[in-house]
Design a protein around this motif. Structure first.
Motif, short mmCIF file in Angstrom:
data_model
loop_
_atom_site.label_atom_id
_atom_site.label_comp_id
_atom_site.label_asym_id
_atom_site.label_seq_id
_atom_site.Cartn_x
_atom_site.Cartn_y
_atom_site.Cartn_z
N LEU A 159 12.38 12.09 -12.87
CA LEU A 159 11.28 12.30 -13.81
C LEU A 159 10.60 10.97 -14.14
O LEU A 159 9.36 10.88 -14.18
N ALA A 160 11.40 9.96 -14.39
CA ALA A 160 10.84 8.65 -14.75
C ALA A 160 10.03 8.07 -13.60
O ALA A 160 8.95 7.49 -13.81
N ALA A 161 10.53 8.21 -12.37
CA ALA A 161 9.84 7.63 -11.21
C ALA A 161 8.49 8.29 -10.96
O ALA A 161 7.59 7.66 -10.39
N ASN A 162 8.34 9.51 -11.39
CA ASN A 162 7.07 10.23 -11.16
C ASN A 162 6.15 10.22 -12.38
O ASN A 162 5.12 10.90 -12.38
N GLY A 163 6.51 9.43 -13.40
CA GLY A 163 5.60 9.25 -14.53
C GLY A 163 5.68 10.32 -15.59
O GLY A 163 4.64 10.66 -16.19
N CYS A 164 6.88 10.87 -15.86
CA CYS A 164 7.03 11.89 -16.90
C CYS A 164 6.63 11.32 -18.26
O CYS A 164 7.05 10.23 -18.65
N ASP A 165 5.82 12.06 -18.99
CA ASP A 165 5.35 11.64 -20.31
C ASP A 165 6.23 12.18 -21.44
O ASP A 165 6.50 11.48 -22.42
N GLN A 166 6.67 13.41 -21.34
CA GLN A 166 7.49 14.03 -22.38
C GLN A 166 8.13 15.30 -21.84
O GLN A 166 7.69 15.85 -20.82
N VAL A 167 9.18 15.77 -22.53
CA VAL A 167 9.86 17.00 -22.16
C VAL A 167 10.02 17.86 -23.41
O VAL A 167 10.43 17.37 -24.47
N ILE A 168 9.69 19.15 -23.27
CA ILE A 168 9.86 20.14 -24.33
C ILE A 168 10.91 21.14 -23.88
O ILE A 168 10.82 21.68 -22.77
N ARG A 169 11.92 21.39 -24.75
CA ARG A 169 12.99 22.34 -24.39
C ARG A 169 13.13 23.44 -25.43
O ARG A 169 12.84 23.24 -26.61
N ALA A 170 13.61 24.60 -24.97
CA ALA A 170 13.93 25.71 -25.84
C ALA A 170 15.05 26.52 -25.21
O ALA A 170 15.12 26.64 -23.98
N THR A 171 15.94 27.07 -26.05
CA THR A 171 17.06 27.87 -25.57
C THR A 171 16.91 29.31 -26.05
O THR A 171 16.54 29.55 -27.21
N TYR A 172 17.23 30.26 -25.15
CA TYR A 172 17.19 31.68 -25.48
C TYR A 172 18.53 32.31 -25.08
O TYR A 172 19.15 31.91 -24.08
N THR A 173 18.96 33.31 -25.86
CA THR A 173 20.24 33.97 -25.59
C THR A 173 20.09 35.48 -25.57
O THR A 173 19.20 36.05 -26.23
N ARG A 174 21.00 36.12 -24.82
CA ARG A 174 21.07 37.59 -24.77
C ARG A 174 22.40 38.01 -24.17
O ARG A 174 22.75 37.58 -23.06
N ASN A 175 23.15 38.83 -24.89
CA ASN A 175 24.41 39.42 -24.40
C ASN A 175 25.38 38.38 -23.85
O ASN A 175 25.95 38.53 -22.77
N GLY A 176 25.55 37.30 -24.58
CA GLY A 176 26.52 36.29 -24.18
C GLY A 176 26.03 35.29 -23.15
O GLY A 176 26.76 34.36 -22.77
N ALA A 177 24.81 35.45 -22.67
CA ALA A 177 24.22 34.50 -21.72
C ALA A 177 23.20 33.64 -22.44
O ALA A 177 22.49 34.12 -23.33
N ALA A 178 23.08 32.38 -22.07
CA ALA A 178 22.13 31.46 -22.67
C ALA A 178 21.41 30.68 -21.57
O ALA A 178 22.01 30.32 -20.55
N VAL A 179 20.13 30.43 -21.80
CA VAL A 179 19.32 29.66 -20.84
C VAL A 179 18.48 28.66 -21.61
O VAL A 179 17.83 29.02 -22.60
#
Length: 284
Positions: A159-179
């Motif tokens: 990411l750094a080598a390609n000029g990443c400016d920022q990262v936004i993350r969010a987590t979602y869950t359902r029936n014991g699984a999380a992404v």
């Protein structure tokens, strides 16, 4: 003895007594002839009148009637002739074709045109996500300009080598699984595409807000990498129990696919909104 055609005739023996039966028959015969003549004459007169009327109608409908009358077959005055050319103004059309509508992807392909706010809510709004008949609860969210801090393995340096400016993350869950889904923001489409193609390692899972730590400590999880416009987006999905993910765990795959599809739609929506605004703006 006879007094000429139609005259009285005498009966046998010349008794001078009129033959009344013969006289009555002659009188009836003459009456019948007169009636036939009257009927025939009336029919002939009717035919003559019909012919005259038909001729009058045809002559009136034509352009060259000999009577010079300005009346039609009904006897009413004919409408005045309309002018061959109207003096009313007619619409004119430009021969120059209008410009094509702006391409939505142009507005998310380069930071110079992509002016919409880059925030957590812009990509992951609300507290829940529904995809079809599946509902997901949103957990923790985060936004940082330290792109490498949001990754595991070699992805940080990519990411750094390609000029990443920022990262936004969010987590979602359902029936014991999380992404956890992470959106890495770049300056151009070329930079984002290159980072997605080179992806190794993956985005780091984000716990909190009721979601325990998952996909850490060596547990096997599912990872994906994609890009659209100047955005590269990554997912990491597994079980909140720490169990390893296998290809038979369709629930984890379904959550990851839904989050990937939703993120793509959100990025594309940014382009649609900005293109519509540009098309509606008055020309300068």
């Amino acid at each position: 003895m006879s007094f000429g055609q139609g005259g009285p005739s005498w009966g046998p023996g010349e008794s001078r007594t009129p033959d009344w039966a013969a006289l009555a028959e002659a009188s009836a015969s003459r009456g019948r002839r007169r009636r036939w003549l009257l009927v025939g004459g009336g029919a002939l007169a009717t035919a003559v009148v019909a012919a005259i009327v038909a001729t009058a109608v045809i002559t009136t409908d034509g352009k060259g009637g000999s009577s010079g009358s300005d009346k039609n077959a009904s006897g009413l005055p004919a409408p005045a002739d309309l002018p061959s050319q109207s003096s009313e103004p007619r619409p004119s059309f430009s021969s120059v074709a209008p410009p094509p509508p702006p391409d939505p992807k142009e507005f998310i392909a380069d930071e110079r045109k992509d002016k919409a706010p880059v925030t957590v809510d812009a990509f992951f709004p609300g507290r829940r996500l529904t995809m079809g008949d599946r509902a997901y609860v949103k957990g923790a969210t985060a936004r940082t300009t330290n792109c490498a801090a949001t990754t595991q393995g070699a992805l940080g340096s990519i990411l750094a080598a390609n000029g990443c400016d920022q990262v936004i993350r969010a987590t979602y869950t359902r029936n014991g699984a999380a992404v956890t889904v992470g959106v890495a923001v770049f300056g151009t489409e070329a930079e984002a595409g290159k980072a997605a193609r080179q992806a190794s390692g993956g985005i780091a899972s984000l716990s909190g807000a009721g979601v325990p730590t998952f996909c850490r400590g060596g547990s096997v999880c599912r990872r994906t990498a994609n890009s659209y416009g100047r955005y590269a987006y990554f997912t990491v999905g597994g079980f909140t129990s720490g169990k390893n993910v296998t290809t038979a765990d369709k629930n984890v795959y379904a959550v990851g696919d839904d989050l990937t599809d939703f993120t793509f739609r959100q990025i594309r929506h940014r382009g649609d909104v900005q293109a519509s605004s540009a098309a509606a703006a008055p020309a300068t």
